[in-house]
Design a protein around this motif. Structure first.
Motif, short mmCIF file in Angstrom:
data_model
loop_
_atom_site.label_atom_id
_atom_site.label_comp_id
_atom_site.label_asym_id
_atom_site.label_seq_id
_atom_site.Cartn_x
_atom_site.Cartn_y
_atom_site.Cartn_z
N ASN A 117 0.85 -1.18 0.00
CA ASN A 117 0.00 0.00 0.00
C ASN A 117 0.88 1.24 0.00
OD1 ASN A 117 -2.42 1.43 0.03
ND2 ASN A 117 -3.26 0.30 1.76
N TRP A 118 0.25 2.41 -0.07
CA TRP A 118 0.98 3.67 0.00
C TRP A 118 0.31 4.57 1.03
CZ3 TRP A 118 5.55 4.44 -2.33
CH2 TRP A 118 5.89 3.59 -3.38
N LEU A 119 1.12 5.14 1.91
CA LEU A 119 0.62 6.09 2.90
C LEU A 119 1.16 7.47 2.56
CD1 LEU A 119 -0.93 6.61 5.55
CD2 LEU A 119 1.24 6.23 6.76
N ARG A 120 0.26 8.37 2.26
CA ARG A 120 0.65 9.75 1.96
C ARG A 120 0.63 10.56 3.24
NH1 ARG A 120 -2.03 14.04 -2.37
NH2 ARG A 120 -1.54 15.93 -1.17
N VAL A 121 1.72 11.32 3.47
CA VAL A 121 1.84 12.17 4.64
C VAL A 121 2.16 13.58 4.16
CG1 VAL A 121 3.05 12.60 6.81
CG2 VAL A 121 2.67 10.24 6.04
N GLN A 122 1.40 14.56 4.63
CA GLN A 122 1.69 15.96 4.31
C GLN A 122 1.42 16.78 5.55
OE1 GLN A 122 -0.27 17.46 0.81
NE2 GLN A 122 0.79 19.44 0.87
N LEU A 123 2.45 17.47 6.05
CA LEU A 123 2.34 18.15 7.33
C LEU A 123 1.47 19.40 7.26
CD1 LEU A 123 5.99 17.88 8.70
CD2 LEU A 123 4.02 16.40 9.16
N GLU A 136 5.63 19.80 0.95
CA GLU A 136 5.36 18.79 -0.06
C GLU A 136 4.86 17.51 0.59
OE1 GLU A 136 8.96 18.17 -2.23
OE2 GLU A 136 8.39 19.60 -3.78
N PRO A 137 4.05 16.74 -0.13
CA PRO A 137 3.66 15.43 0.39
C PRO A 137 4.81 14.44 0.31
CG PRO A 137 2.78 15.74 -1.81
CD PRO A 137 3.42 17.04 -1.42
N ARG A 138 4.75 13.43 1.14
CA ARG A 138 5.69 12.31 1.10
C ARG A 138 4.84 11.04 1.04
NH1 ARG A 138 8.60 15.93 0.08
NH2 ARG A 138 10.23 16.84 1.40
N TRP A 139 5.40 10.02 0.40
CA TRP A 139 4.71 8.74 0.32
C TRP A 139 5.60 7.65 0.90
CZ3 TRP A 139 4.37 12.44 -3.44
CH2 TRP A 139 3.08 12.84 -3.81
N LEU A 140 5.01 6.82 1.72
CA LEU A 140 5.71 5.66 2.28
C LEU A 140 5.10 4.40 1.71
CD1 LEU A 140 5.69 7.38 5.64
CD2 LEU A 140 7.79 6.26 4.90
N HIS A 141 5.95 3.55 1.17
CA HIS A 141 5.50 2.28 0.60
C HIS A 141 5.33 1.30 1.76
CE1 HIS A 141 6.31 -1.30 -2.35
NE2 HIS A 141 5.03 -1.13 -2.09
N THR A 142 4.08 0.98 2.07
CA THR A 142 3.77 0.19 3.26
C THR A 142 3.39 -1.24 2.88
OG1 THR A 142 1.43 0.77 3.27
CG2 THR A 142 2.94 2.28 4.39
N TYR A 143 3.35 -2.07 3.90
CA TYR A 143 3.01 -3.49 3.74
C TYR A 143 1.92 -3.84 4.76
CZ TYR A 143 7.31 -3.29 1.10
OH TYR A 143 8.28 -2.94 0.18
N ALA A 144 1.39 -5.05 4.63
CA ALA A 144 0.32 -5.47 5.53
C ALA A 144 0.71 -5.18 6.97
CB ALA A 144 0.05 -6.96 5.33
N ALA A 145 -0.21 -4.53 7.69
CA ALA A 145 0.11 -3.98 9.00
C ALA A 145 -0.77 -4.60 10.08
CB ALA A 145 -0.06 -2.46 8.98
N SER A 146 -0.31 -4.45 11.29
CA SER A 146 -1.09 -4.91 12.44
C SER A 146 -1.62 -3.71 13.21
CB SER A 146 -0.23 -5.77 13.36
OG SER A 146 0.85 -5.02 13.89
N ALA A 147 -2.53 -3.95 14.14
CA ALA A 147 -3.09 -2.89 14.97
C ALA A 147 -3.38 -3.45 16.34
CB ALA A 147 -4.36 -2.32 14.34
N ASP A 148 -3.35 -2.57 17.35
CA ASP A 148 -3.78 -3.00 18.68
C ASP A 148 -5.29 -3.27 18.65
OD1 ASP A 148 -1.23 -2.66 19.58
OD2 ASP A 148 -1.61 -0.70 20.55
#
Length: 438
Positions: free
Chosen positions: A91-97, A102-114
């Motif tokens: 997946n891709w997570l877009r972050v923009q402060l 400018e926006p940044r994109w992090l290439h993400t993978y299957a994630a866990s959660a509490d």
């Protein structure tokens, strides 16, 4: 719109589909927020022995405390959408402060959660608060918006044109080296049977022969050679014999890749060539006697010779090339130009062994991010070329020289010569990489 933005998107571009906004009004009356308390972008670890080459960056794990406020039905629907994004293999997570960054994109993978906290979820309330924390693994570096450099015309001669086989690229954005997409288009017929793409800190240098050895004959005028003539090997060459000496002069200390342009009379023979620097002989290279003008890669050599002990040795030593016959039949034809390409450990020099797809106009794409090369000849796809060496990366904070050669150690096809008069149009693009994630 709420800032900062945290959005799962379909790709790392501004026009990509937004699949889920973590910091906006959700379904119906539900509202979601990434909380400051406990938030973190994480940092990638650098694996391997400190000081060793080839160390690898590991994944980074982001910690995103998430709060959903709203009716039970709306909050559960929003949690369901989140589950879809967390369970995607990639997946891709877009972050923009802020709007000014400018926006940044992090290439993400299957994630866990509490597990979801139900401390503020009540059976008879119209609006509840649900909390959880997402642990999202991602590639080590965040990506910035894509940069497309202006196309450049590069000649196939190291001594002609505004960009003679190489071009100095504009300053590179980002914090760490970024893989490049290099597209090379040759409109004229002739193809590219052994393309080479290199990105180096120092510009490649080209040198004319200072002297010729007794193992070569007199100059023979011929079109297609950079000097306008060639020198044929002669004699038995039963043992190693000097064919030429090049004097590059004083260059910065380091390693160089030596490329020599040669042709040959047709025959079944082969000749070994090797470079000698300061009496130190490099491993020999076998050159087939094929009626084909091309560049021959003589390998990596130290130039100038190291003087780490302060002996006062002159750094301007000659590069001597010697030959020995490996198989009778045919003679080499030596052009007088020697090309020295930066061969430092962080230089990226990629050689491609192309397949013969004809002589039509050729387009070549080298994608360092995907670590693949593709080629099209006369608008028809051909099997991908085999690749060896370093995939081209662009380095911020230093010079980046892009070298493009059309025929280095090419397929041995008679009459399919390296054409010094031809040109290519080169397009370079990349997405800057950022260590901090913002």
């Amino acid at each position: 719109m709420t800032w900062p933005r945290f959005q799962f998107t379909a790709g790392p571009s501004a026009d990509a589909e937004v699949r889920l906004d973590l910091n906006a009004e959700g379904i119906e009356l539900a509202d979601s927020r990434v909380l400051v308390d406990g938030f973190g972008f994480g940092m990638p670890e650098l694996d391997g022995e400190p000081g060793a080459r080839g160390r690898a960056w590991g994944v980074r794990t982001q910690s995103l405390p998430w709060k959903v406020t709203g009716s039970k039905a709306a909050a559960l629907a929003l949690l369901g959408l989140l589950a879809r994004e967390l369970t995607r293999q990639e997946n891709w997570l877009r972050v923009q402060l802020s709007p000014s960054t400018e926006p940044r994109w992090l290439h993400t993978y299957a994630a866990s959660a509490d597990q979801v906290s139900l401390n503020q979820v009540y059976w008879d309330a119209e609006s509840d608060t649900w909390r959880t924390t997402l642990s999202v693994p991602a590639d080590p570096f965040a990506l910035g918006p894509r940069v497309d450099m202006d196309p450049v015309t590069v000649t196939n001669s190291p001594i002609a044109g505004t960009h003679p086989m190489q071009v100095k690229l504009p300053p590179v954005l980002g914090e760490v080296p970024a893989p490049a997409l290099v597209v090379v288009e040759k409109a004229a017929a002739g193809g590219m049977l052994g393309p080479l793409v290199a990105v180096t800190n120092e510009a490649a240098t080209v040198h004319a022969a200072g002297s010729w050895g007794p193992a070569v004959g007199s100059a023979v005028t011929a079109a297609g050679y950079l000097a306008g003539s060639y020198r044929p090997t002669s004699g038995g060459l039963a043992d190693w014999a000097v064919v030429g000496t090049w004097e590059p002069g004083v260059l910065p200390q380091g390693r160089r890749r030596a490329l020599l342009r040669v042709g040959a009379t047709p025959g079944a023979g082969a000749v070994l060539l090797r470079a000698v620097v300061g009496g130190l002989a490099m491993p020999p290279v076998l050159v087939q006697c094929t009626d084909q003008v091309r560049w021959v890669d003589l390998g990596s050599l130290p130039y100038p010779m190291p003087d780490d002990d302060g002996l006062g040795a002159a750094p301007a030593v000659p590069v001597v090339i010697a030959a020995r016959r490996a198989r009778p039949g045919g003679e080499l034809r030596l052009d007088d130009r020697l090309l020295l390409v930066d061969g430092a450990w962080d230089a990226d020099l990629l050689k491609l062994t192309a397949r013969d797809g004809g002589t039509g106009p050729t387009r070549l794409a080298v994608n360092a991010d995907a670590r693949r090369a593709r080629a099209v000849i006369a608008d028809a796809a051909v099997p991908p070329p085999a690749a060896s060496g370093g995939w081209p990366h662009l380095h911020p904070g230093r010079d980046n020289h892009l070298l493009v050669a059309q025929n280095v150690d090419p397929l041995g096809l008679a009459g399919r010569n390296d054409d010094a008069a031809s040109t290519t149009t080169v397009r370079v693009s990349y997405q800057p990489r950022y260590l901090w994630g913002v």
